[in-house]
Design a protein around this motif. Sequence first.
Motif, PDB file in Angstrom:
ATOM      1  N   ARG A 183       8.794  -1.933   8.909  1.00  0.00           N
ATOM      2  CA  ARG A 183       7.481  -2.018   9.538  1.00  0.00           C
ATOM      3  C   ARG A 183       6.570  -2.885   8.665  1.00  0.00           C
ATOM      4  NH1 ARG A 183      10.035  -0.206  13.020  1.00  0.00           N
ATOM      5  NH2 ARG A 183       9.715   1.636  14.316  1.00  0.00           N
ATOM      6  N   VAL A 184       5.490  -3.380   9.259  1.00  0.00           N
ATOM      7  CA  VAL A 184       4.521  -4.184   8.520  1.00  0.00           C
ATOM      8  C   VAL A 184       3.344  -3.294   8.129  1.00  0.00           C
ATOM      9  CG1 VAL A 184       3.058  -6.233   8.540  1.00  0.00           C
ATOM     10  CG2 VAL A 184       5.173  -6.193   9.893  1.00  0.00           C
ATOM     11  N   ARG A 185       3.042  -3.257   6.842  1.00  0.00           N
ATOM     12  CA  ARG A 185       1.908  -2.475   6.362  1.00  0.00           C
ATOM     13  C   ARG A 185       1.396  -3.095   5.064  1.00  0.00           C
ATOM     14  NH1 ARG A 185      -0.701   2.273   6.965  1.00  0.00           N
ATOM     15  NH2 ARG A 185      -1.473   3.316   5.104  1.00  0.00           N
ATOM     16  N   ALA A 196      -1.726  -3.055   8.888  1.00  0.00           N
ATOM     17  CA  ALA A 196      -0.686  -4.046   8.627  1.00  0.00           C
ATOM     18  C   ALA A 196      -1.253  -5.234   7.859  1.00  0.00           C
ATOM     19  CB  ALA A 196      -0.056  -4.510   9.933  1.00  0.00           C
TER      20      ALA A 196
END
Length: 265
Positions: free
Chosen positions: A161-163, A22
Amino acid sequence: MSPFNVSAASDACIGLRHALDAAAISCMDPALDDAGLMHVEDLSGPAGRELHSLLTAGVAGHAAAPVPSKVLAPAEMSMAETVAVRNDLDQLLAGMAIGDLSVRIHRDRPVIHLSNLDTSGAETLTALLWTGLQDFLITARDLDEALQQHDLSEEGALSPRVRNLRITLGKVTVPTAARFASLLDGEPVSDDLECPEYAEAPKIADRLGRAVQAAAGFMDVEMHYYCQKCGHDSSITLREIRLDVAQRLVVALQNATEQHVDLPL
């Protein structure tokens, strides 16, 4: 050698990998040894500096400074510069029982190794990273709620989502993409929308990209056509977007009203 909880150690290792991904911290995936200790290897100097920045914010209990809108590939650091980053990390983590730090030469470049993390140390490191990334987490949550507000999540297909210091979105069907675009550009969509595979689908993908661009900022879209062999319907992948774009997209969706066309009887 003291026994360790294999399941807990494995979960901690996976959690740390997700947090590093992330945060766009490039290194070898955390590895778990036979003693239940984790090792994070091959951190470049710039990656170590980013890790230090996020952990410093995490220790202070707030989000790290905003990432520039255009993140350039970091330059390599000299051995002296990498050692300095290693020392900064060591000073920050001193007393936390986080693990052992070292600097080595690997393939003609200096790298940092974080070794001997136990389960507790890995969990602490992961929690600090997520605290430093809290602006991304909050935005991903808000975007997910905004998508669900308009029934665009398709049972989790669109799941922010965090990536890599971006917000990833996911994949939608063509009709859902048309509704998404309609919410943003105000152009109505028929309640019985039909999407011929090779005519309307690419147009809708382009329309959605333009609608997001106008409302929030650039988002790349990728068209996946119907596969006769696999039986998969056409779909559109919404690529990762910057934090500021995601934040503006949340506001645009929160203020959007869906438009429909009533077909003649």
